[in-house]
Motif scaffolding. Sequence first.
Motif, PDB file in Angstrom:
ATOM      1  N   THR A  74       0.831  -1.208   0.000  1.00 42.59           N
ATOM      2  CA  THR A  74       0.000   0.000   0.000  1.00 42.59           C
ATOM      3  C   THR A  74       0.858   1.247   0.000  1.00 42.59           C
ATOM      4  O   THR A  74       0.601   2.189  -0.766  1.00 42.59           O
ATOM      5  CB  THR A  74      -0.919   0.009   1.242  1.00 42.59           C
ATOM      6  OG1 THR A  74      -1.679  -1.191   1.266  1.00 42.59           O
ATOM      7  CG2 THR A  74      -1.839   1.209   1.220  1.00 42.59           C
ATOM      8  N   LEU A  75       1.883   1.277   0.838  1.00 39.38           N
ATOM      9  CA  LEU A  75       2.731   2.460   0.916  1.00 39.38           C
ATOM     10  C   LEU A  75       3.575   2.633  -0.346  1.00 39.38           C
ATOM     11  O   LEU A  75       3.818   3.766  -0.778  1.00 39.38           O
ATOM     12  CB  LEU A  75       3.619   2.387   2.157  1.00 39.38           C
ATOM     13  CG  LEU A  75       2.863   2.387   3.491  1.00 39.38           C
ATOM     14  CD1 LEU A  75       3.833   2.298   4.656  1.00 39.38           C
ATOM     15  CD2 LEU A  75       1.977   3.606   3.616  1.00 39.38           C
ATOM     16  N   VAL A  76       3.995   1.537  -0.938  1.00 45.78           N
ATOM     17  CA  VAL A  76       4.738   1.618  -2.202  1.00 45.78           C
ATOM     18  C   VAL A  76       3.838   2.219  -3.276  1.00 45.78           C
ATOM     19  O   VAL A  76       4.248   3.110  -4.031  1.00 45.78           O
ATOM     20  CB  VAL A  76       5.254   0.222  -2.628  1.00 45.78           C
ATOM     21  CG1 VAL A  76       5.796   0.242  -4.039  1.00 45.78           C
ATOM     22  CG2 VAL A  76       6.313  -0.261  -1.648  1.00 45.78           C
ATOM     23  N   LEU A  77       2.594   1.772  -3.325  1.00 38.70           N
ATOM     24  CA  LEU A  77       1.649   2.291  -4.309  1.00 38.70           C
ATOM     25  C   LEU A  77       1.342   3.767  -4.071  1.00 38.70           C
ATOM     26  O   LEU A  77       1.263   4.553  -5.018  1.00 38.70           O
ATOM     27  CB  LEU A  77       0.362   1.467  -4.252  1.00 38.70           C
ATOM     28  CG  LEU A  77      -0.529   1.505  -5.460  1.00 38.70           C
ATOM     29  CD1 LEU A  77       0.209   1.004  -6.682  1.00 38.70           C
ATOM     30  CD2 LEU A  77      -1.765   0.676  -5.215  1.00 38.70           C
ATOM     31  N   VAL A  78       1.196   4.151  -2.819  1.00 37.75           N
ATOM     32  CA  VAL A  78       0.943   5.564  -2.484  1.00 37.75           C
ATOM     33  C   VAL A  78       2.118   6.428  -2.929  1.00 37.75           C
ATOM     34  O   VAL A  78       1.928   7.494  -3.514  1.00 37.75           O
ATOM     35  CB  VAL A  78       0.656   5.722  -0.968  1.00 37.75           C
ATOM     36  CG1 VAL A  78       0.776   7.163  -0.523  1.00 37.75           C
ATOM     37  CG2 VAL A  78      -0.720   5.178  -0.636  1.00 37.75           C
ATOM     38  N   ARG A  79       3.336   5.960  -2.667  1.00 40.00           N
ATOM     39  CA  ARG A  79       4.513   6.729  -3.101  1.00 40.00           C
ATOM     40  C   ARG A  79       4.586   6.831  -4.616  1.00 40.00           C
ATOM     41  O   ARG A  79       4.910   7.884  -5.165  1.00 40.00           O
ATOM     42  CB  ARG A  79       5.790   6.100  -2.543  1.00 40.00           C
ATOM     43  CG  ARG A  79       6.043   6.434  -1.087  1.00 40.00           C
ATOM     44  CD  ARG A  79       7.445   6.035  -0.655  1.00 40.00           C
ATOM     45  NE  ARG A  79       7.634   4.588  -0.584  1.00 40.00           N
ATOM     46  CZ  ARG A  79       7.388   3.849   0.483  1.00 40.00           C
ATOM     47  NH1 ARG A  79       6.931   4.400   1.581  1.00 40.00           N
ATOM     48  NH2 ARG A  79       7.592   2.554   0.461  1.00 40.00           N
ATOM     49  N   GLN A  80       4.270   5.737  -5.311  1.00 39.21           N
ATOM     50  CA  GLN A  80       4.305   5.760  -6.774  1.00 39.21           C
ATOM     51  C   GLN A  80       3.229   6.684  -7.343  1.00 39.21           C
ATOM     52  O   GLN A  80       3.431   7.306  -8.379  1.00 39.21           O
ATOM     53  CB  GLN A  80       4.110   4.347  -7.332  1.00 39.21           C
ATOM     54  CG  GLN A  80       5.290   3.450  -7.099  1.00 39.21           C
ATOM     55  CD  GLN A  80       5.021   2.026  -7.534  1.00 39.21           C
ATOM     56  OE1 GLN A  80       3.883   1.620  -7.771  1.00 39.21           O
ATOM     57  NE2 GLN A  80       6.092   1.244  -7.644  1.00 39.21           N
ATOM     58  N   LEU A  81       2.111   6.786  -6.673  1.00 38.27           N
ATOM     59  CA  LEU A  81       1.030   7.649  -7.135  1.00 38.27           C
ATOM     60  C   LEU A  81       1.321   9.123  -6.873  1.00 38.27           C
ATOM     61  O   LEU A  81       1.036   9.977  -7.712  1.00 38.27           O
ATOM     62  CB  LEU A  81      -0.289   7.246  -6.463  1.00 38.27           C
ATOM     63  CG  LEU A  81      -1.557   7.914  -6.946  1.00 38.27           C
ATOM     64  CD1 LEU A  81      -1.797   7.609  -8.414  1.00 38.27           C
ATOM     65  CD2 LEU A  81      -2.736   7.438  -6.125  1.00 38.27           C
ATOM     66  N   THR A  82       1.925   9.437  -5.735  1.00 37.41           N
ATOM     67  CA  THR A  82       2.157  10.843  -5.381  1.00 37.41           C
ATOM     68  C   THR A  82       3.466  11.400  -5.930  1.00 37.41           C
ATOM     69  O   THR A  82       3.590  12.618  -6.069  1.00 37.41           O
ATOM     70  CB  THR A  82       2.147  11.034  -3.857  1.00 37.41           C
ATOM     71  OG1 THR A  82       3.145  10.202  -3.266  1.00 37.41           O
ATOM     72  CG2 THR A  82       0.784  10.742  -3.272  1.00 37.41           C
ATOM     73  N   GLU A  83       4.407  10.561  -6.246  1.00 36.12           N
ATOM     74  CA  GLU A  83       5.723  11.049  -6.686  1.00 36.12           C
ATOM     75  C   GLU A  83       5.662  11.923  -7.939  1.00 36.12           C
ATOM     76  O   GLU A  83       6.309  12.972  -7.973  1.00 36.12           O
ATOM     77  CB  GLU A  83       6.701   9.890  -6.880  1.00 36.12           C
ATOM     78  CG  GLU A  83       8.110  10.326  -7.167  1.00 36.12           C
ATOM     79  CD  GLU A  83       8.681  11.268  -6.108  1.00 36.12           C
ATOM     80  OE1 GLU A  83       9.450  12.176  -6.491  1.00 36.12           O
ATOM     81  OE2 GLU A  83       8.358  11.118  -4.922  1.00 36.12           O
ATOM     82  N   PRO A  84       4.906  11.544  -8.987  1.00 36.06           N
ATOM     83  CA  PRO A  84       4.861  12.432 -10.162  1.00 36.06           C
ATOM     84  C   PRO A  84       4.273  13.813  -9.867  1.00 36.06           C
ATOM     85  O   PRO A  84       4.601  14.780 -10.535  1.00 36.06           O
ATOM     86  CB  PRO A  84       3.965  11.675 -11.148  1.00 36.06           C
ATOM     87  CG  PRO A  84       4.021  10.265 -10.719  1.00 36.06           C
ATOM     88  CD  PRO A  84       4.219  10.282  -9.238  1.00 36.06           C
ATOM     89  N   VAL A  85       3.428  13.901  -8.855  1.00 32.28           N
ATOM     90  CA  VAL A  85       2.838  15.188  -8.490  1.00 32.28           C
ATOM     91  C   VAL A  85       3.803  16.007  -7.645  1.00 32.28           C
ATOM     92  O   VAL A  85       3.894  17.231  -7.780  1.00 32.28           O
ATOM     93  CB  VAL A  85       1.509  14.964  -7.733  1.00 32.28           C
ATOM     94  CG1 VAL A  85       0.923  16.266  -7.248  1.00 32.28           C
ATOM     95  CG2 VAL A  85       0.517  14.232  -8.612  1.00 32.28           C
ATOM     96  N   MET A  86       4.557  15.334  -6.781  1.00 30.95           N
ATOM     97  CA  MET A  86       5.464  16.046  -5.883  1.00 30.95           C
ATOM     98  C   MET A  86       6.819  16.362  -6.519  1.00 30.95           C
ATOM     99  O   MET A  86       7.489  17.310  -6.101  1.00 30.95           O
ATOM    100  CB  MET A  86       5.652  15.239  -4.602  1.00 30.95           C
ATOM    101  CG  MET A  86       4.392  15.211  -3.761  1.00 30.95           C
ATOM    102  SD  MET A  86       4.495  14.251  -2.264  1.00 30.95           S
ATOM    103  CE  MET A  86       5.916  14.850  -1.471  1.00 30.95           C
ATOM    104  N   ALA A  87       7.228  15.609  -7.524  1.00 30.20           N
ATOM    105  CA  ALA A  87       8.554  15.795  -8.122  1.00 30.20           C
ATOM    106  C   ALA A  87       8.793  17.200  -8.666  1.00 30.20           C
ATOM    107  O   ALA A  87       9.874  17.767  -8.423  1.00 30.20           O
ATOM    108  CB  ALA A  87       8.782  14.745  -9.204  1.00 30.20           C
ATOM    109  N   PRO A  88       7.847  17.815  -9.375  1.00 28.68           N
ATOM    110  CA  PRO A  88       8.118  19.180  -9.861  1.00 28.68           C
ATOM    111  C   PRO A  88       8.355  20.184  -8.730  1.00 28.68           C
ATOM    112  O   PRO A  88       9.194  21.072  -8.851  1.00 28.68           O
ATOM    113  CB  PRO A  88       6.853  19.542 -10.643  1.00 28.68           C
ATOM    114  CG  PRO A  88       6.207  18.251 -10.977  1.00 28.68           C
ATOM    115  CD  PRO A  88       6.591  17.300  -9.902  1.00 28.68           C
TER     116      PRO A  88
END
Length: 191
Positions: free
Chosen positions: A135-149
């Motif tokens: 679950t946490l891996v999936l959450v990180r994968q989902l939020t990373e493209p939004v937080m990266a910029p």
Amino acid sequence: MNAFGDIGVLLIDTLGTLYIMAVLLRFLLQVSRADFYNPITQVIVRITDPVVQIFRRLIPGIAGIDFSSLVCALLLECAAIAGMLFISGNSMPAVGAILTWSIAGLISMILNIYFWTLLISIISSFIAPFSGHPTLVLVRQLTEPVMAPFRRILPPMGGLDLSPIFVFLALQILRILLVQPLNAPGFVPGL
């Protein structure tokens, strides 16, 4: 409206929202290039596959993104809103109104998905920063493209990540710009 009408609206609202959220998660996980071998992703794909496969035959993918999930979510949202209006005894508005309400509902749901996954990501970074839980891996994968910029723009703060604050601000600005103008009198709350 009688008790059975209230129950019908509750069931359509609850079950419709859960299923539409699963279809939207499928779309967002594909856009963010999440791991589709994750057990949670597999459950989402299995739940949504029967309906999405119907639309996949009609709507081609573009640039590796399967837009059939998004169209499926939009049509399910339209059907749920029309069903709630019918059961509650309201007159059916124009198709354009239902489509507008559906688009506003989907945008709001996507913003809510990102809000909650970002909140889960922040809390889990304090509790279990290096957890390999699916679950946490999936959450990180989902939020990373939004937080990266935002992480690229903000300078390093000695281990303190301030990018979630700006992502929360961006989500609220998007809500104000995209959802609130559509929240006109007669807007169907819920979905």
